[in-house]
Structures are given as C-alpha cells and as structure tokens.
Design a protein around this motif. Structure first.
Motif, PDB file in Angstrom:
ATOM      1  N   TRP A  64       0.849  -1.190   0.000  1.00 11.57           N
ATOM      2  CA  TRP A  64       0.000   0.000   0.000  1.00 11.57           C
ATOM      3  C   TRP A  64       0.886   1.242   0.000  1.00 11.57           C
ATOM      4  N   THR A  65       0.579   2.196  -0.870  1.00 12.82           N
ATOM      5  CA  THR A  65       1.408   3.405  -0.981  1.00 12.82           C
ATOM      6  C   THR A  65       1.365   4.260   0.286  1.00 12.82           C
TER       7      THR A  65
ATOM      8  N   GLU B 149       3.475   1.011 -10.112  1.00 10.12           N
ATOM      9  CA  GLU B 149       2.467   1.547  -9.194  1.00 10.12           C
ATOM     10  C   GLU B 149       1.110   1.329  -9.830  1.00 10.12           C
TER      11      GLU B 149
ATOM     12  N   PRO C 246      -2.791   2.362  -9.540  1.00  6.13           N
ATOM     13  CA  PRO C 246      -3.592   3.395  -8.872  1.00  6.13           C
ATOM     14  C   PRO C 246      -4.816   2.881  -8.123  1.00  6.13           C
ATOM     15  N   ASP C 247      -5.481   1.842  -8.583  1.00 10.74           N
ATOM     16  CA  ASP C 247      -6.753   1.407  -7.988  1.00 10.74           C
ATOM     17  C   ASP C 247      -6.689  -0.034  -7.491  1.00 10.74           C
ATOM     18  N   TYR C 248      -5.640  -0.416  -6.808  1.00 14.74           N
ATOM     19  CA  TYR C 248      -5.469  -1.804  -6.390  1.00 14.74           C
ATOM     20  C   TYR C 248      -6.333  -2.156  -5.172  1.00 14.74           C
TER      21      TYR C 248
ATOM     22  N   GLN D  26      -6.112   4.232  -2.743  1.00 10.62           N
ATOM     23  CA  GLN D  26      -6.298   2.873  -3.256  1.00 10.62           C
ATOM     24  C   GLN D  26      -5.049   2.320  -3.939  1.00 10.62           C
ATOM     25  N   SER D  27      -4.019   3.107  -4.041  1.00  8.33           N
ATOM     26  CA  SER D  27      -2.849   2.731  -4.829  1.00  8.33           C
ATOM     27  C   SER D  27      -1.903   1.787  -4.100  1.00  8.33           C
TER      28      SER D  27
ATOM     29  N   TYR E  82       2.176  -0.200  -4.660  1.00  6.56           N
ATOM     30  CA  TYR E  82       3.393  -0.461  -5.411  1.00  6.56           C
ATOM     31  C   TYR E  82       3.528  -1.968  -5.592  1.00  6.56           C
TER      32      TYR E  82
END
Length: 155
Positions: free
Chosen positions: A114-115, A134, A136-138, A145-146, A148
C-alpha cells in the motif's frame, strides 16, 4: 545480545484462527473467509508461522503465481507482532521464503505494498526489493487505493 532464533511451522485448520488474529492486528486489509480457506487447502507450500520458543510472533503467506511466462512467488501477507518488529523477524521470514523459493527453482518474489504504508515500503526496499510498478486502484477498501509492486530476484 544473543542472536534471535526462530522456528517455523505450518498454518493449518487447527491454528487458522491464530493466523487471522495476527493479520487483524498487523494489516490494514481485511481478508475474506475464502482467502483463509485457501491458506489451508491450496497455499501451504510457502505459508508459515514464525515462533520464538513456542510463542507465535509472526506469519507469512505466499503462493506460486505466473507473471507473464515466469513462475514467481507472490507474498500475500507478511505479519510480525509489534513487540518483535525491531528484532529482524520480518527479514528472517523473508529469508526463509527465499530459501523455499530457491529449493523450488523459483527466481522471483513479488508483492503489493500500500502506498500509504511507508514502514512496509522501507522494510522491503531495505532488504532488496525494487519498486517495479504503481497501480492506482489496487485496494478498493483503502484510501488511497494505490499500491506499489515490489520485486526481488532470489537467485
């Protein structure tokens, strides 16, 4: 100070509640019952608890997963209880996973971080994982929601 000695053991239906409690205490994501059922039925090869003496202090769950043409290991969860986080337990569990990966002929391990989790990001990059992407919507249930994707070669 004497070096810490960990032992490792399987996660099974008998101790699955303990795995759930460790994840609940250490991770931002709530996992489904389907996930927990698969831990004991499908993903045992790279999934384990870590112990000091007979005290459970951490857990790691991972599975085989294809990335393009390459079979890799995907880390789903890696949890260490708070009082043991400064004792290298996480690194020792990743080292155990790397040993298992090498024995299985697998060359790459990867995971999502999680970023908004700088501690997790710093932990993994400090032990040799590299940010490769990365997304963006994981994470649908987290803000942001982003995530890595971090990757490590294990050969």
């Amino acid at each position: 100070m004497e070096p810490l000695t960990l032992t490792y053991g399987p996660i099974s239906e008998k101790n699955l509640k303990q795995f759930k409690k460790i994840n609940g205490a250490t991770l931002a994501v709530d996992y489904s019952e389907k996930f927990y059922a698969a831990i004991t039925s499908q993903w045992q090869e790279f999934t384990f608890f870590s112990y000091i003496t007979d005290l459970t202090i951490g857990s790691l769950s991972a599975r085989r997963e294809m990335r393009g043409e390459e079979e890799c290991i995907y880390i789903m969860t890696c949890s260490v209880l708070e009082p043991y986080r400064k004792l290298n337990v996480g690194k020792m569990m990743i080292d155990k996973l790397i040993e298992k990966a090498r024995n299985a002929g697998i060359k790459t391990i990867f995971l999502h971080v999680w970023t908004a989790s700088p501690n997790a990001y710093q932990f993994y990059t400090r032990i040799g994982f590299i940010k490769t992407e990365e997304i963006p919507d994981y994470y649908q249930e987290l803000t942001p929601q982003s995530a890595y994707i971090l990757t490590k070669a294990v050969i």
